[in-house]
Design a protein around this motif. Structure first.
Motif: not given
Ligand code: FE
Length: 337
Positions: A33, A121, A197-198, A214-215, A217-218, A221
């Motif tokens: 990251y 997450r 995931d995105t 999905s996680n 943090y995606y 974002r």
């Protein structure tokens, strides 16, 4: 003679200074990251210890540490996913860490004796607001409900994020029930598993899929994106915190441990302690949209706040790994590729 002595003393002082300046921590990192750069720079600023980062895929890095053996320059191994860290522990790559500070700041279910989680997450259920009702996807178990036939999208069953989720299902529901669940999930697929995931989030927004996991943090974002169309896209996507009425939502972590052969243990522990500091914890939250593991840390991330509060599953994170092989096998049997 006196002059020579002075010169020798000066030379020695210079050598000492050089050594002090060159204190280096070798960090084997499978976290990729961009925001982590600042996290590491800050550690150097505080301690004078430089970070020499060796980036790679987690499996390659673990293999490398094993091959380097006693000569390995690795001091700390940092990665994401509990099962991977537990795997590193099972391979004997970590030294046990005794740190009162780490133990007081990191909850017991988020560390083992040799590695520590520094951020969490959640793996949440997402759905297309015009195709699926939130109450129909309130639990992970509900994803196998025939009501969702032809609506479910997924990344590969073999991806560590899914393996850790299924490992937690085995822990809570047992293996037989989880295999039955996996068959139900496969029967609900809108398409064969593909993408990350995105990709699932985008497909849900477009209506190609009604529901996916999905996680967080995606999601954060995209919620925080500077592209208008990405923010708009998120208006069509609903987020469900699964299993709030019982055990809570499955969480995963990023974490690190001190490598067993480290010649730099003090600096390595200092680095782990730094990752648990308020400042570093805020980097995880504000930079990479993860939750701090230290409960008292106040963050300022509007996307995390927009997602709200939730009840997290407190299954000890180090215990997930023991079900990962069983998870992979039952997913294979169920045809969840
Ligand atoms: Fe990821």
């Amino acid at each position: 003679m006196k002059k020579n002595l002075v010169l020798i003393v000066l030379a020695m002082a210079a050598a000492f200074a050089a050594e002090a300046q060159e204190k280096v921590l070798n960090l084997y990192s499978a976290r990729h990251y961009q925001t982590d750069e600042r996290l590491y720079e800050n550690f150097t600023k505080q301690t004078g210890i430089k970070i020499n980062r060796i980036d790679g895929k987690e499996d390659e890095l673990m293999e490398r540490i094993r091959n380097e053996g006693a000569n390995s320059p690795a001091d700390v191994f940092i990665t994401v996913d509990a099962a991977r860290l537990a795997n590193a522990e099972a391979l004997g790559l970590f030294a046990p860490v005794k740190s009162k500070l780490l133990e007081s700041r990191i909850p017991a279910h988020l560390h083992t004796d040799s590695w520590f989680a520094f951020s969490t997450r959640a793996r949440v259920i997402i759905y297309n607001r015009s195709a699926v009702k939130a109450e129909d996807v309130a639990t992970y178990e509900s994803l196998a409900d025939p009501k969702l036939k032809g609506k479910l999208c997924s990344r590969s069953g073999s991806h560590p994020y899914n393996l850790s989720l299924v490992a937690s299902l085995i822990a809570h529901d047992g293996e037989a029930k989880t295999e039955e669940w996996a068959r139900g999930v496969v029967a609900n697929f809108a398409r064969a598993p593909k993408g990350g995931d995105t990709d699932q989030i985008k497909s849900v927004a477009l209506g190609e899929c009604g529901v996916a996991v999905s996680n967080t943090y995606y999601l954060a974002r995209l919620i925080r994106s500077d592209k208008v169309d990405e923010r708009r896209m998120m208006e069509r996507v609903g987020i469900v915190w699964p299993n709030q009425a019982n055990r809570g939502t499955h969480i995963n972590i990023s974490g690190a441990g001190v490598v067993k052969t480290s010649k730099n243990v003090d600096a390595a522990v200092k680095f782990l302690e730094y990752l648990a500091s308020d400042e570093a914890q805020r980097y995880f939250a504000d930079g990479n949209n993860e939750w701090p593991v230290v409960a008292s840390v106040v963050t300022g991330n509007p996307a995390l706040e927009a997602m709200g509060k939730f009840k997290a599953d407190t299954l000890p994170i180090g215990s997930l790994a023991k079900n990962v092989v069983a998870a992979q096998k039952l997913l294979d049997r169920a045809g969840y590729r």
